[in-house]
Design a protein around this motif. Sequence first.
Motif, PDB file in Angstrom:
ATOM      1  N   LEU A  44      -6.603   1.762  -4.937  1.00  0.00           N
ATOM      2  CA  LEU A  44      -4.457   2.089  -5.121  1.00  0.00           C
ATOM      3  C   LEU A  44      -4.861   2.975  -7.136  1.00  0.00           C
ATOM      4  O   LEU A  44      -4.814   3.684  -7.235  1.00  0.00           O
ATOM      5  N   LEU A  99      -0.001   9.372  -6.169  1.00  0.00           N
ATOM      6  CA  LEU A  99      -0.192   8.617  -7.082  1.00  0.00           C
ATOM      7  C   LEU A  99      -0.958   8.945  -8.226  1.00  0.00           C
ATOM      8  O   LEU A  99      -0.480   8.347  -9.358  1.00  0.00           O
ATOM      9  N   ASP A 128       3.823   8.766   3.348  1.00  0.00           N
ATOM     10  CA  ASP A 128       2.728   8.708   3.163  1.00  0.00           C
ATOM     11  C   ASP A 128       3.099   8.621   1.015  1.00  0.00           C
ATOM     12  O   ASP A 128       3.612   9.997   0.826  1.00  0.00           O
ATOM     13  N   SER A 129       2.721   8.032   0.310  1.00  0.00           N
ATOM     14  CA  SER A 129       2.901   8.196  -1.304  1.00  0.00           C
ATOM     15  C   SER A 129       2.062   8.800  -1.699  1.00  0.00           C
ATOM     16  O   SER A 129       1.506   9.103  -3.212  1.00  0.00           O
ATOM     17  N   THR A 130       0.069   8.351  -1.288  1.00  0.00           N
ATOM     18  CA  THR A 130      -0.815   8.382  -1.772  1.00  0.00           C
ATOM     19  C   THR A 130      -1.418   9.288  -2.413  1.00  0.00           C
ATOM     20  O   THR A 130      -1.799   9.412  -3.670  1.00  0.00           O
ATOM     21  N   LYS A 131      -1.170  10.898  -1.800  1.00  0.00           N
ATOM     22  CA  LYS A 131      -1.479  12.105  -2.993  1.00  0.00           C
ATOM     23  C   LYS A 131      -0.431  12.560  -4.202  1.00  0.00           C
ATOM     24  O   LYS A 131      -0.638  12.309  -5.208  1.00  0.00           O
ATOM     25  N   LYS A 143       1.125  -1.096  -0.064  1.00  0.00           N
ATOM     26  CA  LYS A 143      -0.037  -0.102  -0.298  1.00  0.00           C
ATOM     27  C   LYS A 143       0.792   1.395   0.159  1.00  0.00           C
ATOM     28  O   LYS A 143       2.058   0.986   1.000  1.00  0.00           O
ATOM     29  N   SER A 144       0.417   2.426  -0.577  1.00  0.00           N
ATOM     30  CA  SER A 144       1.044   3.885  -0.368  1.00  0.00           C
ATOM     31  C   SER A 144       0.921   4.251   0.725  1.00  0.00           C
ATOM     32  O   SER A 144       1.585   5.368   1.559  1.00  0.00           O
ATOM     33  N   GLN A 145      -0.254   4.086   1.500  1.00  0.00           N
ATOM     34  CA  GLN A 145      -0.067   4.720   2.653  1.00  0.00           C
ATOM     35  C   GLN A 145       0.699   4.577   3.724  1.00  0.00           C
ATOM     36  O   GLN A 145       1.261   3.791   3.940  1.00  0.00           O
TER      37      GLN A 145
END
Length: 261
Positions: A224, A198, A193-196, A118-120
Amino acid sequence: MKLKINELTVFTEGDKTKQAIIFVHGFPYDHTMWNNQINYFKNDYYCIAYDVRGLGNSAVGDGQYTMEQYVDDLFEIINVMELSNPVLCGLSMGGYISFRAMEREQRIFKSVIFCDTKSQADSDEIKLVRANKIKQINTEGLAAFTNEFVAACFGKAFQSNSPDIFNKIKTRSTTYNPIGVKGALIAMLSRTDSTKFLPELKIPALLLAGEHDEMTPPTLMKELANIIPNSKFETVPNSGHMSPVENPDFVNKKIKEFLND
Ligand code: MLT
């Protein structure tokens, strides 16, 4: 071939003039978790798998690691080996390294495969769980921790249908240096956290999630994939969190299709 790069042990199989794939293992494992993929892809690709700092045969040092350092290590391998546009394939912790590597330098990669990850970043709850795991290693020893943790990674069906493989992997995890294992726990709990990022990930991405993965479930990985522009998502049947080990035939097939696309 076995190489030493920046205190890391790096294993290669195949012809180095072919497209490179770099495999990054999960926690608490080492490069051998990718044996099924390397055996399958080594005739057509240059396969590279290394032991993340602190685990397997790589240097443990002082056990003070960060996710940034893990990504620096990956980039150092790519630079020293002069790999041009490798495919990156990471599972779980290897996926955390891969997400951050994409955020820093996606342009140097051809494509990326995220397995059971997961990216979180860690939530506060997970940070506290990790703190307890470190305490458990300090008070009960490494094996008490790894026996529980490895059992939680693999699906129940795999554990009963393939006890020899499962026990071999579980035993291997007890042999690592506790300083390296605790260092990896701290690197994971302190990661960003890499989510932003993506929606900015533009290279082709494949996301694979084990049907019974409770740590990074298919529903989460599908979400994701929905925000990564050029992505494909697949649920891996009959698998927990360790899909490349638990259902290698399906995983190899999906990776092959993705690479040939
Ligand atoms: C892994 O498989 O790498 C771990 O489950 C990752 C984690 O503990 O977050």
